[in-house]
Structure formats: structure tokens, C-alpha cells
Write a protein that holds these residues in place. Structure first.
Motif, PDB file in Angstrom:
ATOM      1  N   ARG A   1      -0.085   7.190   0.943  1.00 43.88           N
ATOM      2  CA  ARG A   1      -1.380   7.856   0.851  1.00 43.88           C
ATOM      3  C   ARG A   1      -2.498   6.931   1.304  1.00 43.88           C
ATOM      4  O   ARG A   1      -3.356   7.319   2.112  1.00 43.88           O
ATOM      5  N   ASP A   2      -2.503   5.695   0.803  1.00 45.70           N
ATOM      6  CA  ASP A   2      -3.559   4.745   1.154  1.00 45.70           C
ATOM      7  C   ASP A   2      -3.484   4.346   2.622  1.00 45.70           C
ATOM      8  O   ASP A   2      -4.509   4.170   3.283  1.00 45.70           O
ATOM      9  N   THR A   3      -2.271   4.205   3.143  1.00 48.58           N
ATOM     10  CA  THR A   3      -2.103   3.821   4.545  1.00 48.58           C
ATOM     11  C   THR A   3      -2.649   4.905   5.469  1.00 48.58           C
ATOM     12  O   THR A   3      -3.335   4.619   6.458  1.00 48.58           O
TER      13      THR A   3
ATOM     14  N   PRO B   1       0.830  -1.209   0.000  1.00 49.83           N
ATOM     15  CA  PRO B   1       0.000   0.000   0.000  1.00 49.83           C
ATOM     16  C   PRO B   1       0.863   1.257   0.000  1.00 49.83           C
ATOM     17  O   PRO B   1       1.917   1.303   0.646  1.00 49.83           O
ATOM     18  N   SER B   2       0.443   2.258  -0.706  1.00 46.84           N
ATOM     19  CA  SER B   2       1.169   3.521  -0.729  1.00 46.84           C
ATOM     20  C   SER B   2       0.966   4.249   0.593  1.00 46.84           C
ATOM     21  O   SER B   2       0.062   3.934   1.368  1.00 46.84           O
TER      22      SER B   2
ATOM     23  N   ALA C   1      -4.898   7.215   4.646  1.00 41.94           N
ATOM     24  CA  ALA C   1      -6.353   7.261   4.474  1.00 41.94           C
ATOM     25  C   ALA C   1      -7.030   6.143   5.253  1.00 41.94           C
ATOM     26  O   ALA C   1      -8.068   6.361   5.897  1.00 41.94           O
ATOM     27  N   ASP C   2      -6.445   4.950   5.233  1.00 44.97           N
ATOM     28  CA  ASP C   2      -7.009   3.818   5.983  1.00 44.97           C
ATOM     29  C   ASP C   2      -7.033   4.112   7.481  1.00 44.97           C
ATOM     30  O   ASP C   2      -8.010   3.803   8.171  1.00 44.97           O
TER      31      ASP C   2
ATOM     32  N   GLU D   1     -14.869  10.166  -0.768  1.00 41.57           N
ATOM     33  CA  GLU D   1     -15.795   9.184  -0.206  1.00 41.57           C
ATOM     34  C   GLU D   1     -16.907   9.843   0.612  1.00 41.57           C
ATOM     35  O   GLU D   1     -17.816   9.164   1.089  1.00 41.57           O
TER      36      GLU D   1
ATOM     37  N   ALA E   1      -4.077  11.944   0.632  1.00 42.74           N
ATOM     38  CA  ALA E   1      -4.832  11.008   1.468  1.00 42.74           C
ATOM     39  C   ALA E   1      -6.169  11.612   1.882  1.00 42.74           C
ATOM     40  O   ALA E   1      -7.202  10.937   1.865  1.00 42.74           O
TER      41      ALA E   1
ATOM     42  N   ARG F   1      -9.616   6.797   8.203  1.00 38.93           N
ATOM     43  CA  ARG F   1     -10.939   6.198   7.995  1.00 38.93           C
ATOM     44  C   ARG F   1     -11.330   5.353   9.205  1.00 38.93           C
ATOM     45  O   ARG F   1     -12.487   5.396   9.663  1.00 38.93           O
TER      46      ARG F   1
ATOM     47  N   LEU G   1      -8.799  11.436  -0.814  1.00 39.48           N
ATOM     48  CA  LEU G   1      -9.511  10.160  -0.912  1.00 39.48           C
ATOM     49  C   LEU G   1     -10.736  10.155   0.009  1.00 39.48           C
ATOM     50  O   LEU G   1     -11.824   9.730  -0.387  1.00 39.48           O
TER      51      LEU G   1
END
Length: 243
Positions: free
Chosen positions: A9-11, A6-7, A13-14, A58, A51, A17, A54
């Protein structure tokens, strides 16, 4: 099979979230500043903003310019009801949304001349309005009518429909063109959405029996809180009685 890593950014965002879903950050709460979050996650500001984008896409986070990023409160979905001769309407599953409106007199120029099929500099009235729930905007629209058909004092869109019905010949045709696109920067700012969140863009043009365009409406509905419903009623009973 090797799974992709995972990038950052995704980490990020996770993690945010998860903190939102578990109530660590509550609805309406302001998130730490972008500089603070970038330091916390040891990333650059552009990566942190990516991030957040994202989460904005959503509908979990909204960015209010000059104030920061906030956890978005759950928004009611609205439904645009089309395919009818009346003025555009919105419905919700609960109480009606509030409407703010601003009326401006202007002259036709650029795309408005083609939209309303009028010569350049023709006198028009624009009503710019926003539907909202509390401080959360839901949609925006610009309605254009020939100046001689415009209400002298319009605070809500329904006044236009009533005034037009009194002054115009019957409508002969209503065209509605729906498309999906990304919002402009101005639209994203007004609606408090990310520029990466798709919107429904609807152009509605009403023509009377003389061939005159008496109303053109340009609507923008964020994809995370809006649906468009078009219903065609078939005259089955009438057909059966003739057979």
C-alpha cells in the motif's frame, strides 16, 4: 537497526505521489481505473484502494463517485471566523467562494428538539448549503431556524442573518462547540473527501434575550482546507481609563 519493509500500500502510494508531484498526472486529470492500477501494480483491488485512500487523506486525490479518481487541484484554505455575535462567516485569501443553498420546511425531531430547545414536531426551516470553488466543494452546513423567523426566499445564508435581525430581539448568547471527527459517508461523498480525512465539526447555537433559540448551525469543514479562528477582544483601553 532493521528498517521495516514498506507495505505494498505504501509503495503504491509513494509511486503515485511521485507521479503527481512530477507532473506525470496533472491537476484535474483522471487517474487510470482502479482495476487498471491494481493490474499495473499486481495487487488486489482492496490494497489498491487502501493506497488511494492515503492520497485522498492527504488531499492529493479526490474520488468522484461514478466518475473515478482525479488529481485534486490546489484548494484555497478557508477560515471560519467565530467568537462573534454575527452569523458564521468564511474568509479566503482571494475571491469569495460560491454558495449553493437548498431550503426545506420540516418538523423538529430527534436531536433537533434538544438543539433548538423546542417541543417535537415544532415547525422549523432548514437551509442546507455548500461553499465551493468551481466544482470543488469546500464546506457544508445545515442551519435551522424557527419557521416564523425563516426568510420566505433564501438563496444565500446572509439572507437569514438579515431576516433574523429584523424579526428577533437582540441576541444574548452565542455558543460554538468545535470538535474533530471523521466524516459520515454522506459528508465524505458531498465534500469529495476520504472517510479517513478528519473534519472540523462546529455547532453554533444563538439565543435571544428572551431565552429563545433563534438559530442553530451545524457546520462541517474538511481538515485539509479549513481553519477556525476565534478572537477574544479585551477591553484594555476602557479598563485603563477607569484606573
Amino acid at each position: 537497526m532493521i528498517r521495516p519493509v514498506p507495505s505494498r500500500r505504501d509503495t503504491i502510494a509513494d509511486d503515485l505521489r511521485h507521479q503527481i508531484s512530477t507532473g506525470h498526472f496533472k491537476a484535474g486529470e483522471r487517474l487510470p481505473s482502479e482495476a487498471q492500477l491494481a493490474t499495473r501494480y499486481t495487487v488486489s483491488t482492496p490494497t489498491l484502494r487502501s493506497a488511494l485512500a492515503l492520497l485522498q487523506g492527504e488531499g492529493l486525490v479526490e474520488k468522484i463517485h461514478g466518475s473515478g479518481n482525479f488529481v485534486r487541484r490546489p484548494l484555497r484554505r478557508i477560515t471560519y471566523t467565530g467568537g462573534r455575535g454575527e452569523a458564521p462567516t468564511w474568509t479566503t485569501s482571494s475571491a469569495p467562494l460560491q454558495v449553493t443553498a437548498r431550503t426545506t420546511n420540516l418538523e423538529a425531531h430527534g436531536h433537533l428538539t434538544a438543539l433548538l430547545n423546542v417541543p417535537p414536531r415544532s415547525p422549523l426551516t432548514e437551509v442546507f448549503y455548500i461553499t465551493h470553488e468551481g466544482k470543488s466543494p469546500h464546506s457544508l452546513a445545515r442551519i435551522y431556524v424557527p419557521r416564523d423567523l425563516a426568510p420566505t426566499d433564501s438563496s444565500v445564508p446572509d439572507e437569514i442573518a438579515v431576516h433574523l435581525a429584523d424579526l428577533r430581539p437582540p441576541l444574548a448568547e452565542v455558543q460554538e462547540r468545535l470538535s474533530a471527527r471523521l466524516p459520515t459517508q454522506e459528508e465524505a461523498t458531498v465534500l469529495r473527501i476520504s472517510t479517513s480525512l478528519a473534519v472540523l465539526s462546529l455547532a453554533r447555537v444563538a439565543t435571544d434575550v428572551t431565552g429563545r433559540v433563534v438559530e442553530a448551525a451545524l457546520l462541517v469543514l474538511p481538515g485539509d482546507r479549513a481553519d477556525a479562528l476565534f478572537t477574544t477582544r479585551l477591553m484594555t483601553e476602557e479598563r485603563s481609563s477607569k484606573e
